[in-house]
Design a protein around this motif. Structure first.
Motif, short mmCIF file in Angstrom:
data_model
loop_
_atom_site.label_atom_id
_atom_site.label_comp_id
_atom_site.label_asym_id
_atom_site.label_seq_id
_atom_site.Cartn_x
_atom_site.Cartn_y
_atom_site.Cartn_z
N SER A 145 0.82 -1.21 0.00
CA SER A 145 0.00 0.00 0.00
C SER A 145 0.86 1.26 0.00
CB SER A 145 -0.89 0.01 1.24
OG SER A 145 -0.09 0.20 2.40
N ASP A 146 0.18 2.40 -0.16
CA ASP A 146 0.90 3.67 -0.06
C ASP A 146 1.49 3.85 1.33
OD1 ASP A 146 -1.64 3.90 1.06
OD2 ASP A 146 -2.02 5.90 0.23
N TYR A 147 0.75 3.44 2.36
CA TYR A 147 1.24 3.57 3.73
C TYR A 147 2.54 2.78 3.93
CZ TYR A 147 1.45 2.99 8.82
OH TYR A 147 1.88 2.96 10.12
N GLU A 151 5.58 5.10 4.34
CA GLU A 151 5.82 5.30 5.77
C GLU A 151 6.68 4.22 6.41
OE1 GLU A 151 4.92 8.07 7.10
OE2 GLU A 151 3.81 8.75 5.33
N THR A 208 -2.34 2.31 -7.14
CA THR A 208 -3.52 2.51 -6.29
C THR A 208 -4.67 1.63 -6.74
OG1 THR A 208 -4.47 4.27 -7.66
CG2 THR A 208 -2.84 4.92 -5.98
N ASP A 228 -8.50 -5.17 2.77
CA ASP A 228 -7.35 -5.13 3.66
C ASP A 228 -6.81 -6.56 3.74
OD1 ASP A 228 -5.48 -4.15 5.46
OD2 ASP A 228 -6.82 -4.34 7.18
N VAL A 236 -8.01 0.55 4.80
CA VAL A 236 -8.03 1.71 5.68
C VAL A 236 -6.72 2.46 5.52
CG1 VAL A 236 -9.65 0.71 7.33
CG2 VAL A 236 -7.20 0.29 7.61
N GLU A 237 -6.61 3.59 6.20
CA GLU A 237 -5.46 4.47 6.02
C GLU A 237 -4.13 3.78 6.30
OE1 GLU A 237 -3.80 8.78 7.68
OE2 GLU A 237 -5.85 8.12 8.13
N ASP A 238 -4.10 2.90 7.30
CA ASP A 238 -2.84 2.24 7.65
C ASP A 238 -2.79 0.78 7.21
OD1 ASP A 238 -4.70 1.32 9.45
OD2 ASP A 238 -3.45 1.61 11.23
N SER A 239 -3.59 0.42 6.20
CA SER A 239 -3.45 -0.91 5.60
C SER A 239 -2.05 -1.02 4.99
CB SER A 239 -4.48 -1.12 4.49
OG SER A 239 -5.80 -1.15 5.00
N TRP A 242 -2.85 -4.52 0.20
CA TRP A 242 -4.18 -4.60 -0.36
C TRP A 242 -4.32 -5.90 -1.13
CZ3 TRP A 242 -2.67 0.57 -2.95
CH2 TRP A 242 -2.78 1.63 -2.05
#
Length: 249
Positions: A145-147, A151, A208, A228, A236-239, A242
């Motif tokens: 994921s992007d997270y 991150e 995405t 998720d 969700v935001e912190d998945s 995917w």
């Protein structure tokens, strides 16, 4: 600088913490959710073969394909040791041709598609799978994921020391290209008190869910679901990963 997995393949199963039994149960539950029963399965980007072997033990007929000869060598060794009759082949998912073979299910685990870093490459992989899938067949794949790419991997560095090797893992995230470049430097024991330095580069691109939906429409697939990872819940935001389910129209 060497190719991805040229050294990592030797230590991959030691470093990757995954419950492949749970993973396969999840994939089978995903398929069942869409009234699909995997039989002839192509593991595209099979790595060291753990998912292939686990699915074969559940009665599926497996063919595993990977770009890395080193990963395939590990997969063949494991399958032989466990008495699993699996054909492991070298191939590129962007141009794979298996004349006379068609599959009802394709799986691509462990963020394989993140390694395709251009739109042309990703579209080529979609067209390859569309060619190899039977009508109505499912392609189950996961993406970082992007997270996770921004991150967790991001611009971070990691290191670890094992009994016979150590490594440094240095990341750099390019916001303009949405690509994370990961340099893995290994120190591999080659003799008593003697270690050899080997470095390989991995590059993963963020794709995405919206983009995946667009590529499905462009290549004859229908996006059935995006979850998720290891759940049936929404992303969700912190998945961190995917899970996608797409169907050949």
């Amino acid at each position: 600088m060497t190719d991805p997995y040229s050294t990592l393949a030797r230590f991959y199963d030691q470093l990757i913490e995954a419950d492949y039994h749970e993973w396969v149960e999840y994939l089978l539950a995903l398929a069942s959710r869409f009234r699909h029963a995997p039989d002839r399965v192509l593991d595209l980007g099979c790595g060291t073969g753990s998912l292939s072997i686990a699915l074969a033990k559940r009665g599926c007929s497996l063919t595993g394909v990977d770009f890395s000869e080193e990963m395939l060598a590990a997969a063949r060794h494991k399958a032989q040791a466990l008495g699993c009759d699996i054909s492991f082949l070298a191939g590129d998912m962007r141009s794979l041709d298996l004349p006379g073979q068609q599959f009802d299910t394709v799986i691509s685990g462990c963020d394989v598609l993140n390694y395709l870093t251009s739109e042309d490459d990703l579209l080529a992989a979609f067209r390859t799978v569309h060619k190899l899938l039977a009508p109505g067949g499912l392609w189950l794949f996961d993406l970082n994921s992007d997270y996770k790419l921004r991150e967790i991997y991001g611009n971070e560095s990691y290191a670890d020391l094992q009994d016979d090797f150590g490594y440094f893992w240095d990341n750099a995230y390019d916001e303009a290209e949405d690509i994370c470049t990961m340099d893995l430097t290994f120190f591999v024991q080659v003799g008593e008190n003697l270690y050899e330095r080997r470095t390989e580069r991995h590059r993963q691109k963020l794709w995405t869910p919206q983009e995946i939906g667009e590529y499905c429409l462009a290549t004859g697939f229908s996006l059935l679901a995006c979850y998720d990872f290891l759940s049936f819940g929404p992303i969700v935001e912190d998945s961190e990963k995917w899970q996608f389910v797409i169907k050949k129209i």
